[in-house]
Design a protein around this motif. Structure first.
Motif, PDB file in Angstrom:
ATOM      1  N   ASN A  83       7.335  22.978   8.005  1.00 51.20           N
ATOM      2  CA  ASN A  83       8.223  24.017   7.493  1.00 51.20           C
ATOM      3  C   ASN A  83       7.456  25.306   7.277  1.00 51.20           C
ATOM      4  OD1 ASN A  83      10.359  22.132   7.372  1.00 51.20           O
ATOM      5  ND2 ASN A  83       9.766  21.502   5.308  1.00 51.20           N
ATOM      6  N   ASN A  84       8.210  26.389   7.156  1.00 51.08           N
ATOM      7  CA  ASN A  84       7.607  27.706   6.924  1.00 51.08           C
ATOM      8  C   ASN A  84       6.457  27.954   7.905  1.00 51.08           C
ATOM      9  OD1 ASN A  84       7.157  30.198   5.750  1.00 51.08           O
ATOM     10  ND2 ASN A  84       5.916  29.362   4.078  1.00 51.08           N
ATOM     11  N   LEU A  85       6.746  27.752   9.168  1.00 51.83           N
ATOM     12  CA  LEU A  85       5.715  27.893  10.191  1.00 51.83           C
ATOM     13  C   LEU A  85       5.192  29.319  10.269  1.00 51.83           C
ATOM     14  CD1 LEU A  85       7.353  25.639  12.890  1.00 51.83           C
ATOM     15  CD2 LEU A  85       5.054  25.318  11.963  1.00 51.83           C
ATOM     16  N   LYS A  86       3.911  29.411  10.625  1.00 57.56           N
ATOM     17  CA  LYS A  86       3.245  30.698  10.775  1.00 57.56           C
ATOM     18  C   LYS A  86       2.704  30.817  12.199  1.00 57.56           C
ATOM     19  CE  LYS A  86       1.732  30.594   5.930  1.00 57.56           C
ATOM     20  NZ  LYS A  86       0.557  30.674   5.014  1.00 57.56           N
ATOM     21  N   PRO A  87       2.546  32.039  12.702  1.00 53.26           N
ATOM     22  CA  PRO A  87       1.994  32.195  14.060  1.00 53.26           C
ATOM     23  C   PRO A  87       0.645  31.471  14.221  1.00 53.26           C
ATOM     24  CG  PRO A  87       2.926  34.253  13.332  1.00 53.26           C
ATOM     25  CD  PRO A  87       2.977  33.329  12.147  1.00 53.26           C
ATOM     26  N   GLU A  88      -0.142  31.393  13.173  1.00 57.29           N
ATOM     27  CA  GLU A  88      -1.440  30.724  13.283  1.00 57.29           C
ATOM     28  C   GLU A  88      -1.327  29.212  13.375  1.00 57.29           C
ATOM     29  OE1 GLU A  88      -0.513  32.988  10.990  1.00 57.29           O
ATOM     30  OE2 GLU A  88      -1.302  32.488   8.988  1.00 57.29           O
ATOM     31  N   ASP A  89      -0.120  28.669  13.259  1.00 60.85           N
ATOM     32  CA  ASP A  89       0.099  27.247  13.504  1.00 60.85           C
ATOM     33  C   ASP A  89       0.236  26.940  14.994  1.00 60.85           C
ATOM     34  OD1 ASP A  89       2.223  27.204  10.618  1.00 60.85           O
ATOM     35  OD2 ASP A  89       0.155  26.463  10.745  1.00 60.85           O
ATOM     36  N   THR A  90       0.303  27.971  15.808  1.00 57.69           N
ATOM     37  CA  THR A  90       0.412  27.789  17.253  1.00 57.69           C
ATOM     38  C   THR A  90      -0.820  27.069  17.776  1.00 57.69           C
ATOM     39  OG1 THR A  90       1.782  29.758  17.540  1.00 57.69           O
ATOM     40  CG2 THR A  90       0.553  28.979  19.466  1.00 57.69           C
ATOM     41  N   ALA A  91      -0.590  25.939  18.449  1.00 53.26           N
ATOM     42  CA  ALA A  91      -1.690  25.102  18.934  1.00 53.26           C
ATOM     43  C   ALA A  91      -1.102  23.937  19.717  1.00 53.26           C
ATOM     44  CB  ALA A  91      -2.530  24.578  17.779  1.00 53.26           C
ATOM     45  N   VAL A  92      -1.979  23.174  20.313  1.00 55.93           N
ATOM     46  CA  VAL A  92      -1.594  21.876  20.866  1.00 55.93           C
ATOM     47  C   VAL A  92      -1.873  20.836  19.781  1.00 55.93           C
ATOM     48  CG1 VAL A  92      -1.973  20.146  22.639  1.00 55.93           C
ATOM     49  CG2 VAL A  92      -2.066  22.577  23.231  1.00 55.93           C
ATOM     50  N   TYR A  93      -0.861  20.051  19.466  1.00 51.73           N
ATOM     51  CA  TYR A  93      -0.968  19.048  18.410  1.00 51.73           C
ATOM     52  C   TYR A  93      -1.149  17.664  19.045  1.00 51.73           C
ATOM     53  CZ  TYR A  93       0.312  22.450  14.869  1.00 51.73           C
ATOM     54  OH  TYR A  93       0.322  23.532  14.015  1.00 51.73           O
ATOM     55  N   TYR A  94      -2.121  16.928  18.528  1.00 49.03           N
ATOM     56  CA  TYR A  94      -2.462  15.619  19.062  1.00 49.03           C
ATOM     57  C   TYR A  94      -2.223  14.546  18.009  1.00 49.03           C
ATOM     58  CZ  TYR A  94      -4.908  18.180  22.726  1.00 49.03           C
ATOM     59  OH  TYR A  94      -5.217  19.015  23.774  1.00 49.03           O
ATOM     60  N   CYS A  95      -1.507  13.525  18.401  1.00 52.11           N
ATOM     61  CA  CYS A  95      -1.349  12.359  17.543  1.00 52.11           C
ATOM     62  C   CYS A  95      -2.636  11.538  17.596  1.00 52.11           C
ATOM     63  CB  CYS A  95      -0.167  11.529  18.021  1.00 52.11           C
ATOM     64  SG  CYS A  95       0.172  10.067  16.996  1.00 52.11           S
ATOM     65  N   TYR A  96      -2.970  10.943  16.474  1.00 51.15           N
ATOM     66  CA  TYR A  96      -4.222  10.194  16.357  1.00 51.15           C
ATOM     67  C   TYR A  96      -3.967   8.899  15.606  1.00 51.15           C
ATOM     68  CZ  TYR A  96      -8.448   8.764  13.838  1.00 51.15           C
ATOM     69  OH  TYR A  96      -9.465   8.035  13.295  1.00 51.15           O
ATOM     70  N   THR A  97      -4.687   7.859  15.999  1.00 49.86           N
ATOM     71  CA  THR A  97      -4.715   6.653  15.212  1.00 49.86           C
ATOM     72  C   THR A  97      -6.084   6.005  15.310  1.00 49.86           C
ATOM     73  OG1 THR A  97      -3.580   4.571  14.669  1.00 49.86           O
ATOM     74  CG2 THR A  97      -3.912   5.049  16.998  1.00 49.86           C
ATOM     75  N   ARG A  98      -6.456   5.319  14.279  1.00 50.94           N
ATOM     76  CA  ARG A  98      -7.702   4.547  14.271  1.00 50.94           C
ATOM     77  C   ARG A  98      -7.327   3.082  14.405  1.00 50.94           C
ATOM     78  NH1 ARG A  98      -9.553   6.033   9.674  1.00 50.94           N
ATOM     79  NH2 ARG A  98      -9.160   4.147   8.458  1.00 50.94           N
ATOM     80  N   GLY A  99      -7.750   2.479  15.498  1.00 50.83           N
ATOM     81  CA  GLY A  99      -7.404   1.102  15.775  1.00 50.83           C
ATOM     82  C   GLY A  99      -8.313   0.125  15.054  1.00 50.83           C
ATOM     83  N   LEU A 100      -7.834  -1.099  14.911  1.00 51.68           N
ATOM     84  CA  LEU A 100      -8.580  -2.173  14.274  1.00 51.68           C
ATOM     85  C   LEU A 100      -8.722  -3.355  15.216  1.00 51.68           C
ATOM     86  CD1 LEU A 100      -6.668  -2.157  10.856  1.00 51.68           C
ATOM     87  CD2 LEU A 100      -8.873  -1.074  11.337  1.00 51.68           C
ATOM     88  N   GLY A 101      -9.710  -4.195  14.938  1.00 58.90           N
ATOM     89  CA  GLY A 101      -9.866  -5.431  15.701  1.00 58.90           C
ATOM     90  C   GLY A 101     -10.112  -5.177  17.166  1.00 58.90           C
ATOM     91  N   SER A 102      -9.297  -5.779  18.017  1.00 60.88           N
ATOM     92  CA  SER A 102      -9.494  -5.680  19.460  1.00 60.88           C
ATOM     93  C   SER A 102      -9.270  -4.268  19.993  1.00 60.88           C
ATOM     94  CB  SER A 102      -8.562  -6.652  20.183  1.00 60.88           C
ATOM     95  OG  SER A 102      -7.221  -6.336  19.925  1.00 60.88           O
TER      96      SER A 102
END
Length: 118
Positions: A83-102
């Motif tokens: 919300n309340n986005l700003k021009p400096e929020d312009t970017a490529v957004y990447y989803c991330y996760t840290r896996g466990l086990g295998s």
């Protein structure tokens, strides 16, 4: 390998809102933290927000009070409400996760572009 499928993003005016969604191919038992990072061309990738399995969250100072991260463990999804986005929020957004086990390790989505017009 954990596949991350992102959706959302796009173009919004300054002061507007966008939401990002990401679904992991692994079950809740195979992933720990989930979150979003962003990258501006020529700059390093930076944390936007992250949520642990137990619900604890971490936000970049620049987005506190404007962005909200949430997680559905049963669906292995993470949402980012911006919300309340700003021009400096312009970017490529990447989803991330840290896996466990295998699937232990860091896993990244392909990225989705967010553009905020002034």
């Amino acid at each position: 390998q954990v596949r991350l499928m992102e959706s959302g993003g796009g173009l919004a005016p300054a002061g507007g809102s966008l939401s990002l969604s990401c679904k992991a191919s692994a079950s809740v038992f195979s992933i720990a933290a989930m979150g979003w990072y962003r990258q501006i061309p020529g700059q390093e990738r930076e944390l936007v927000a992250r949520v642990e399995t137990g619900g604890s969250t971490e936000y970049a100072d620049s987005v506190k009070g404007r962005f909200t991260i949430s997680r559905d463990n049963y669906k292995s999804t993470v949402l980012l409400q911006m919300n309340n986005l700003k021009p400096e929020d312009t970017a490529v957004y990447y989803c991330y996760t840290r896996g466990l086990g295998s699937v232990r390790g860091d896993h990244w989505g392909p990225g989705t572009r967010v553009t905020v017009s002034s």
